[in-house]
Design a protein around this motif. Structure first.
Motif, PDB file in Angstrom:
ATOM      1  N   ILE A 126      54.949 -69.155 -14.602  1.00 25.88           N
ATOM      2  CA  ILE A 126      56.320 -69.558 -14.247  1.00 25.88           C
ATOM      3  C   ILE A 126      57.115 -69.868 -15.522  1.00 25.88           C
ATOM      4  O   ILE A 126      58.331 -69.805 -15.542  1.00 25.88           O
ATOM      5  CB  ILE A 126      56.296 -70.824 -13.342  1.00 25.88           C
ATOM      6  CG1 ILE A 126      55.353 -70.652 -12.140  1.00 25.88           C
ATOM      7  CG2 ILE A 126      57.684 -71.251 -12.901  1.00 25.88           C
ATOM      8  CD1 ILE A 126      55.787 -69.712 -11.075  1.00 25.88           C
ATOM      9  N   GLY A 127      56.378 -70.202 -16.570  1.00 21.29           N
ATOM     10  CA  GLY A 127      57.064 -70.641 -17.796  1.00 21.29           C
ATOM     11  C   GLY A 127      57.604 -72.043 -17.610  1.00 21.29           C
ATOM     12  O   GLY A 127      58.757 -72.329 -17.913  1.00 21.29           O
ATOM     13  N   GLN A 224      68.210 -79.566 -13.156  1.00 17.45           N
ATOM     14  CA  GLN A 224      67.670 -78.195 -13.025  1.00 17.45           C
ATOM     15  C   GLN A 224      68.605 -77.100 -12.510  1.00 17.45           C
ATOM     16  O   GLN A 224      68.585 -76.003 -13.038  1.00 17.45           O
ATOM     17  CB  GLN A 224      66.396 -78.154 -12.164  1.00 17.45           C
ATOM     18  CG  GLN A 224      65.144 -78.491 -12.932  1.00 17.45           C
ATOM     19  CD  GLN A 224      64.818 -79.966 -12.885  1.00 17.45           C
ATOM     20  OE1 GLN A 224      64.936 -80.597 -11.859  1.00 17.45           O
ATOM     21  NE2 GLN A 224      64.429 -80.523 -14.001  1.00 17.45           N
TER      22      GLN A 224
HETATM   23  P1  IMP Z   1      58.945 -77.155 -14.218  1.00 18.22           P
HETATM   24  O1  IMP Z   1      60.138 -77.839 -13.662  1.00 18.22           O
HETATM   25  O2  IMP Z   1      58.468 -77.721 -15.518  1.00 18.22           O
HETATM   26  O3  IMP Z   1      57.851 -77.009 -13.194  1.00 18.22           O
HETATM   27  O4  IMP Z   1      59.379 -75.625 -14.567  1.00 18.22           O
HETATM   28  C1  IMP Z   1      59.715 -74.692 -13.550  1.00 18.22           C
HETATM   29  C2  IMP Z   1      60.873 -73.818 -13.999  1.00 18.22           C
HETATM   30  O5  IMP Z   1      62.049 -74.598 -14.065  1.00 18.22           O
HETATM   31  C3  IMP Z   1      60.699 -73.190 -15.385  1.00 18.22           C
HETATM   32  O6  IMP Z   1      61.325 -71.914 -15.384  1.00 18.22           O
HETATM   33  C4  IMP Z   1      61.486 -74.134 -16.294  1.00 18.22           C
HETATM   34  O7  IMP Z   1      61.942 -73.492 -17.462  1.00 18.22           O
HETATM   35  C5  IMP Z   1      62.636 -74.494 -15.363  1.00 18.22           C
HETATM   36  N1  IMP Z   1      63.248 -75.797 -15.677  1.00 18.22           N
HETATM   37  C6  IMP Z   1      62.770 -77.025 -15.403  1.00 18.22           C
HETATM   38  N2  IMP Z   1      63.645 -77.964 -15.818  1.00 18.22           N
HETATM   39  C7  IMP Z   1      64.692 -77.327 -16.332  1.00 18.22           C
HETATM   40  C8  IMP Z   1      65.950 -77.767 -16.890  1.00 18.22           C
HETATM   41  O8  IMP Z   1      66.272 -78.954 -16.960  1.00 18.22           O
HETATM   42  N3  IMP Z   1      66.775 -76.783 -17.316  1.00 18.22           N
HETATM   43  C9  IMP Z   1      66.467 -75.471 -17.192  1.00 18.22           C
HETATM   44  N4  IMP Z   1      65.331 -75.014 -16.684  1.00 18.22           N
HETATM   45  C10 IMP Z   1      64.450 -75.937 -16.255  1.00 18.22           C
END
Ligand code: IMP
Length: 435
Positions: A126-127, A224
């Motif tokens: 997922i990155g 997000q």
């Molecule tokens: P997670 O939230 O760390 O699980 O990441 C899931 C996805 O959401 C990935 O593609 C992250 O790069 C993206 N993501 C999470 N938080 C942010 C944010 O604050 N800005 C942009 N992308 C985000």
């Protein structure tokens, strides 16, 4: 006048919500985060100082009561570090921050599990931001998570923690992860965090509902962006929480009727961090130029952001999901040097125009964007504050987007400072904010 407003990202996050919340917060009494964790990164510049807020709602910077709602997952170490950094910069936090006793707690093994899942061969990564956000939400939904209230209840915490640790040890062995985890040391550390956080933890749903009854105004701050919402985003390339406006009442513990308006924040072009479909991505040198001019590198991870052109079908979709009353457009000045500005105006799939957002990854990846190219204005807009001073072509660009999306653009950000803002005459956004 709309008493309580949700402000959230209309794209994939990083729309510049930090500045917008900072701009709107003076009209409110309380600023509440309702989902996510320290994966978010809100950059706020006040004069020559820059703050990157990850968990603490940005309203803290203008002296408001800031609330971390029940919908969040909280890493105590990250939170305490952020509080200390803010206090070292002279911002009073401990007296003005409240943390929900129902928010879930992130542990170091959540990060470890995330690293394993992301690295599994043959599975799409997922990155993620590698902060343990997803695995913590997994435990929440699986009903084995540990909440702030449990962390503060010493006896109960030991029992719950030891059960969770046992589960994680089974997973560690199953995945044959070499390094043993010192579960007892983690428990002791968290018992210490509990004491540091205790004075700030309370039933924030009760606090907010009482505040609403007393006529206080609440600003709900999304993190997000809608396209990363676990239900409505580009699943599975999403975050694990409800980033859309509908997440606000759930993640704050207030009735849906307590939300009176929704403001979306959209960048004048488009960016995305991490993997997943991005129909209007610019993979050429113009994409590079957007990254350079817009300084598009992740606030939390430092990763270069993928860049592309404004996407109208995407905005129409996120407007439908969120019911935007008004949009704030950020980073317009980044487009100043471009001769021509492509805008994605429609999606085609297998040669046919479509009017709905595909639900599957395969469908989303197969979208062919249809562009209209608008003339650039090629003159500086950075720092402008009056709508009349914007070049005619910049105004044409805004009118074009507004008309095609079907939602007003009430305000335009022309730089990172609070003052670098244009309020558009005749739009309803200023009226929503009136006291
Ligand atoms: P997670 O939230 O760390 O699980 O990441 C899931 C996805 O959401 C990935 O593609 C992250 O790069 C993206 N993501 C999470 N938080 C942010 C944010 O604050 N800005 C942009 N992308 C985000």
């Amino acid at each position: 006048m709309a008493k309580n407003i949700v402000v959230l990202g209309a794209q994939w996050g990083d729309e510049g919500k930090g500045k917008v919340v900072d701009l709107l917060a003076p009209h409110f009494d309380i600023v509440v985060r309702y989902q996510g964790g320290h994966n978010a990164g809100h950059t706020v510049r006040i004069q020559d100082r820059q703050f990157i807020l990850k968990l603490v709602p940005s309203g803290i910077l203008c002296g408001k009561l800031a609330v971390i709602g029940n919908g969040l997952v909280v890493d105590p170490a990250a939170l305490l570090e952020e509080i200390e950094a803010l206090e070292a910069a002279g911002v009073e936090v401990r007296g003005r921050l409240r943390i929900s006793n129902r928010a879930h707690v992130i542990f170091p093994f959540h990060r470890m599990l995330e690293r394993i899942t992301e690295a599994r061969p043959g599975r799409p990564a997922i990155g993620t931001t590698s902060r343990g956000i997803g695995p913590c939400y997994e435990d929440k939904v699986a009903r084995r998570g540990i909440r702030m209230a449990d962390l503060l209840d010493r006896e109960n915490f030991r029992q719950l923690y030891d059960a969770l640790a046992e589960d994680k040890e089974i997973v560690r062995r199953a995945f044959q992860i070499g390094d043993p985890i010192d579960f007892a040391a983690i428990r002791a550390r968290y018992e210490d965090y509990a004491e540091q956080l205790r004075p700030m933890v309370c039933d924030t749903a009760k606090l907010l509902n009482e505040a609403i009854r007393a006529g206080r105004r609440i600003l709900f701050e999304g993190a997000q962006g809608t396209m990363l919402d676990v239900d409505h985003g580009t699943y599975p390339f999403v975050t694990s929480s409800s980033a859309a406006a509908g997440g606000a009442p759930i993640g704050a513990g207030v009735p849906p009727t307590a939300v009176h308006a929704v403001v979306g924040v959209a960048k004048a072009y488009l960016t995305r961090v991490g993997a997943g479909p991005f129909p209007s991505e610019a993979l050429d040198e113009r994409g590079e130029a957007l990254r350079r001019l817009g300084a598009e590198f992740g606030a939390v991870t430092g990763r270069p952001r993928r860049c592309g052109w404004f996407d109208i079908p995407l905005l129409r979709y996120t407007s439908m999901i969120n019911g935007f009353d008004s949009l704030v457009m950020t980073k317009l000045d980044v487009l100043d040097p471009f001769d021509e500005i492509p805008v994605c105006v429609a999606y085609r799939l297998a040669g046919r125009e479509i009017d709905e957002m595909p639900a599957t990854h395969r469908g989303l990846s197969a979208i062919e964007p249809v562009y209209e190219v608008l003339p650039g204005w090629r003159s500086p807009t950075t720092g402008l504050t009056r709508y009349e001073d914007l070049p005619q072509r910049a105004r044409d660009y805004l009118n074009f987007l507004e008309e095609r999306i079907g939602v007003e653009i009430g305000c335009i950000s022309t730089g990172p400072e609070r003052e670098q803002t244009v309020w558009r005459p005749g739009r309803k956004l200023p009226r929503l904010l009136e006291n």
